[in-house]
Motif scaffolding. Structure first.
Motif, PDB file in Angstrom:
ATOM      1  N   UNK A  47      -5.441 -40.722   7.297  1.00 25.01           N
ATOM      2  CA  UNK A  47      -6.351 -40.447   8.118  1.00 25.01           C
ATOM      3  C   UNK A  47      -7.039 -39.337   7.913  1.00 25.01           C
ATOM      4  N   UNK A  48      -8.128 -38.871   8.575  1.00 21.39           N
ATOM      5  CA  UNK A  48      -8.884 -37.524   8.196  1.00 21.39           C
ATOM      6  C   UNK A  48      -7.810 -36.472   8.603  1.00 21.39           C
ATOM      7  N   UNK A  49      -7.483 -35.375   7.744  1.00 19.10           N
ATOM      8  CA  UNK A  49      -6.722 -34.394   7.892  1.00 19.10           C
ATOM      9  C   UNK A  49      -7.162 -33.030   7.483  1.00 19.10           C
ATOM     10  N   UNK A  50      -6.557 -31.954   7.980  1.00 22.89           N
ATOM     11  CA  UNK A  50      -6.818 -30.621   7.482  1.00 22.89           C
ATOM     12  C   UNK A  50      -6.389 -30.276   6.208  1.00 22.89           C
ATOM     13  N   UNK A  51      -5.096 -30.562   5.929  1.00 27.10           N
ATOM     14  CA  UNK A  51      -4.310 -30.242   4.693  1.00 27.10           C
ATOM     15  C   UNK A  51      -3.663 -31.356   4.350  1.00 27.10           C
ATOM     16  N   UNK A  52      -3.344 -31.735   2.739  1.00 26.51           N
ATOM     17  CA  UNK A  52      -2.322 -32.481   2.262  1.00 26.51           C
ATOM     18  C   UNK A  52      -1.507 -31.732   1.376  1.00 26.51           C
ATOM     19  N   UNK A  53      -0.113 -32.012   1.642  1.00 24.19           N
ATOM     20  CA  UNK A  53       1.017 -31.481   0.914  1.00 24.19           C
ATOM     21  C   UNK A  53       1.172 -32.681   0.013  1.00 24.19           C
ATOM     22  N   UNK A  54       0.852 -32.474  -1.416  1.00 23.16           N
ATOM     23  CA  UNK A  54       1.000 -33.414  -2.308  1.00 23.16           C
ATOM     24  C   UNK A  54       1.770 -33.051  -3.707  1.00 23.16           C
ATOM     25  N   UNK A 111       4.212 -18.037   3.266  1.00 22.16           N
ATOM     26  CA  UNK A 111       2.931 -17.313   3.112  1.00 22.16           C
ATOM     27  C   UNK A 111       1.840 -18.588   2.857  1.00 22.16           C
ATOM     28  N   UNK A 112       2.083 -19.557   2.243  1.00 30.55           N
ATOM     29  CA  UNK A 112       0.962 -20.639   2.121  1.00 30.55           C
ATOM     30  C   UNK A 112       0.877 -21.034   3.586  1.00 30.55           C
ATOM     31  N   UNK A 113       1.713 -21.500   4.652  1.00 33.82           N
ATOM     32  CA  UNK A 113       1.249 -21.856   5.789  1.00 33.82           C
ATOM     33  C   UNK A 113       0.449 -20.700   6.711  1.00 33.82           C
ATOM     34  N   UNK A 114       0.911 -19.581   6.524  1.00 35.14           N
ATOM     35  CA  UNK A 114      -0.023 -18.644   7.074  1.00 35.14           C
ATOM     36  C   UNK A 114      -1.307 -18.560   6.658  1.00 35.14           C
ATOM     37  N   UNK A 115      -1.462 -18.484   5.325  1.00 29.94           N
ATOM     38  CA  UNK A 115      -2.975 -18.810   4.852  1.00 29.94           C
ATOM     39  C   UNK A 115      -3.548 -19.994   5.334  1.00 29.94           C
ATOM     40  N   UNK A 116      -2.899 -20.997   5.144  1.00 32.46           N
ATOM     41  CA  UNK A 116      -3.405 -22.475   5.732  1.00 32.46           C
ATOM     42  C   UNK A 116      -3.935 -22.270   7.157  1.00 32.46           C
ATOM     43  N   UNK A 121      -8.070 -22.392  11.069  1.00 33.68           N
ATOM     44  CA  UNK A 121      -8.763 -22.062  12.177  1.00 33.68           C
ATOM     45  C   UNK A 121     -10.219 -21.482  12.070  1.00 33.68           C
ATOM     46  N   UNK A 122     -10.504 -20.934  10.945  1.00 35.99           N
ATOM     47  CA  UNK A 122     -11.991 -20.694  10.713  1.00 35.99           C
ATOM     48  C   UNK A 122     -12.649 -21.769  10.494  1.00 35.99           C
TER      49      UNK A 122
END
Length: 235
Positions: A47-54, A111-116, A121-122
């Protein structure tokens, strides 16, 4: 936040899912996470998603093949996860958002999740689009648009809780621009926001307010598939 995890290691995906939920929960963010253990299944059903951990190293369809598909279909942020540090350089051409080593998950993922979280949000906060009307330019939050109808070179934009617009533009252009925001082309004259769909019937889409939108017979299967993916994403 809509997140997909694609990795053939079930134990690792369970661990990663819990970690993401905990870290984002501490930031008052509720993630909707879909997990895939096969690259082919992800490509067929994601589905459409904001992020993919691949995961990069998977059998059948590897992470680089999937990343190429993702970059061609939308603007989901890619976070590569791997046991092989040497693959970092090979991954750069796919423009990943970040890279996480499985051996350093606890150290690198917060740190990655904070940046993500900040990036998503932006991207999503008050996303506005410009529409040209006869009286001037209007900016609308994409989430408030129920559907858009084209007639000739003019479009009717139906707005939830606001005044509808009649403006100049191309429905084909808007279809591409709005695709990441869960809009579906139901007919040559309509694109519809999944957020407002109540029912899909033969020959028509019914919206929450009872409005009925034409559904082309040859588009019906694709519309149903896209709407099912939207519902499964938990939005």
């Amino acid at each position: 936040m809509r997140i997909a995890i694609c990795d053939d290691d079930a134990k690792f995906t369970d661990r990663l899912k819990v970690f993401i939920e905990k870290e984002l929960g501490a930031r008052n963010v509720t993630p909707h996470i879909c997990v895939y253990h096969d690259g082919g299944a992800f490509i067929a059903d994601h589905a459409a998603c904001d992020a993919v951990f691949l995961d990069i190293d998977m059998p059948s369809v590897n992470g680089f093949d999937i990343a190429e598909r993702i970059n061609g279909m939308g603007d989901a942020l890619i976070v590569f996860i791997t046991m092989h540090d040497e693959l970092v350089y090979s991954s750069i051409r796919f423009r990943p958002f970040r890279f996480v080593r499985k051996s350093r998950l606890a150290q690198e993922l917060p740190e990655v999740l904070g940046d993500l979280n900040r990036e998503v949000y932006k991207r999503n906060a008050g996303r506005k689009f410009e529409f040209r009307t006869q009286t001037g330019v209007v900016f609308l939050d994409v989430s408030t648009i129920e559907y858009i109808e084209i007639y000739g070179h003019w479009m009717h934009v139906c707005v939830d809780g606001g005044e509808d617009l009649n403006c100049y533009g191309s429905l084909a252009d808007l279809e591409k621009e709005f695709a990441p925001f869960d809009f579906i082309r139901t007919h040559k004259s309509y694109i519809v926001n999944c957020k407002y769909i109540y029912a899909i019937e033969k020959g028509q889409i019914v919206l929450d307010d009872g409005t009925r939108i034409l559904l082309s017979r040859y588009r019906a299967g694709e519309v149903r598939d896209k709407f099912r993916r939207y519902v499964r994403s938990g939005i």
